[in-house]
Design an enzyme around this catalytic site. Sequence first.
Site, short mmCIF file in Angstrom:
data_model
loop_
_atom_site.label_atom_id
_atom_site.label_comp_id
_atom_site.label_asym_id
_atom_site.label_seq_id
_atom_site.Cartn_x
_atom_site.Cartn_y
_atom_site.Cartn_z
N ASP A 138 -5.84 -47.11 -26.22
CA ASP A 138 -5.69 -48.14 -27.25
C ASP A 138 -6.88 -49.09 -27.27
O ASP A 138 -7.26 -49.66 -26.24
CB ASP A 138 -4.40 -48.92 -26.98
N THR A 150 -2.68 -51.14 -34.41
CA THR A 150 -2.23 -50.12 -33.47
C THR A 150 -1.17 -49.18 -34.03
O THR A 150 -1.34 -47.97 -34.03
CB THR A 150 -1.71 -50.80 -32.19
N ASP A 197 -7.27 -52.20 -24.96
CA ASP A 197 -6.88 -53.15 -26.00
C ASP A 197 -6.58 -54.54 -25.43
O ASP A 197 -7.04 -55.55 -25.96
CB ASP A 197 -5.65 -52.61 -26.74
N HIS A 217 -8.62 -58.02 -26.33
CA HIS A 217 -8.04 -59.21 -26.96
C HIS A 217 -8.31 -60.47 -26.14
O HIS A 217 -8.67 -61.52 -26.70
CB HIS A 217 -6.53 -59.03 -27.12
N ASP A 263 -7.16 -45.59 -31.36
CA ASP A 263 -6.54 -45.95 -32.63
C ASP A 263 -7.40 -46.89 -33.45
O ASP A 263 -7.27 -46.96 -34.67
CB ASP A 263 -5.17 -46.58 -32.38
N HIS A 264 -8.28 -47.64 -32.79
CA HIS A 264 -9.12 -48.62 -33.49
C HIS A 264 -10.13 -49.17 -32.50
O HIS A 264 -10.06 -48.89 -31.29
CB HIS A 264 -8.29 -49.77 -34.07
N HIS A 311 -8.56 -56.99 -33.86
CA HIS A 311 -8.80 -55.86 -34.78
C HIS A 311 -7.79 -55.97 -35.91
O HIS A 311 -6.84 -56.76 -35.85
CB HIS A 311 -8.64 -54.53 -34.04
#
Length: 404
Positions: free
Chosen positions: A36, A72, A193, A197, A240-241, A343
């Site tokens: 992620d 996500t 992820d 963040h 996913d990103h 994101h």
Amino acid sequence: MKNNILYLLLLALLISSCSTKEMEKEQPYLILLSMDGFRWDYPDSIATPNFDRMEKMGVKAESMQVSFPSKTFPNHYTLVTGLVPDHHGIVNNTFYAPKFDEVYSIGNREAVQNGKFYQGEPIWNTAEKQGMKAGSYFWVGSEADIQGMHPSYWKEYDHDFDFYQRVDSVMAWLSLEESKRPHLISWYVHEPDGVGHHYGPHSETADSTIRDLDALLGYFMKELSKHPLADKVNVIVLSDHGMGNIYKDKSILLTDYLKKEWYTYLVGGNPIYNIKAQEGFEDSIYLALEQVNGLTIYKNSEIPEALNYGTHERCLDFTIVADSSYSIMKRAPRKNYGMGGTHGYDIRNKDMNAIFYAYGPAFKQNYQQEMFKNVDVYPLMCEILNLTPAPNDGDLEEVRGMLK
């Protein structure tokens, strides 16, 4: 004459039996791993020997463009359906579903596990419908009874479950006897992820986590290489990103511009929200946000074609998206907000792009793939597994070049 007929029948049965056994023998394997928030360029600036080894063994894409919004849940479900969020219904991490008069959010376990919210056909359903067992480990949608089905093997999400134990569980599934063994396995880890963040992309902490994930990939590859089926298994590793930096002086508080009586629903999360206007207040909302520096408000009927968004009823009346590096909030931020990353931005911002690596008997070696869209992953997986795909938005021809 009777003997001839009997002989032909026996011959036909023998051929059929051999064909069935041959099909079972040749049924391909595919393991799909998502990390992620793994930004496309992390391996370019950090030592990642196992990703580098995977690149030489198979395929590395320059990057993979994600679907809008670059969040996500929408993108994980896009990867396994080949549908953009506007077509599969998971239009944001949090959204209002008018048909059910309910709000779906990733923190609501009851909603996440309810198949009514998920449209389209995930690849584990495609496989199961065509006689192939599938297993899914924490993938978005795998806990829900989509089309009244689950994959043969699935896990209820446990955020704290050790990453290395997840590898061991995947290997255990692959070691089941043939009649029980899944030929399609998807599994998920929630980093980098979290660190992206909290600390921002390319921060020291994010870099350290990337090295840890490279080690995890190395462990997975080593365990797979020792497995009797190793040379028959195809592997795809993707995300996913991506992740973009945010800044404290680029925060927008929506309550400074919108009155509560103007809307019935304001749902989503930084940096993208969907708004359902109270009747008669559409112009008030649009005019109030149109001139705000750092965001764009779209009437959903006028969203740019490149975003493939806005036609689903769950997108409501308006979509507001922060400009890159800006934050949008519904309430006053915590003290240290704006010192990390996020994101969800316009997918034409390359910071949102994801990784794609692959190796195995279906893939070429040391092959560089140009950037492609993540909707193409579903038809690619169906091609590898000899499955007939469900209707989707992908284009196999965009990625066929990576296959042998």
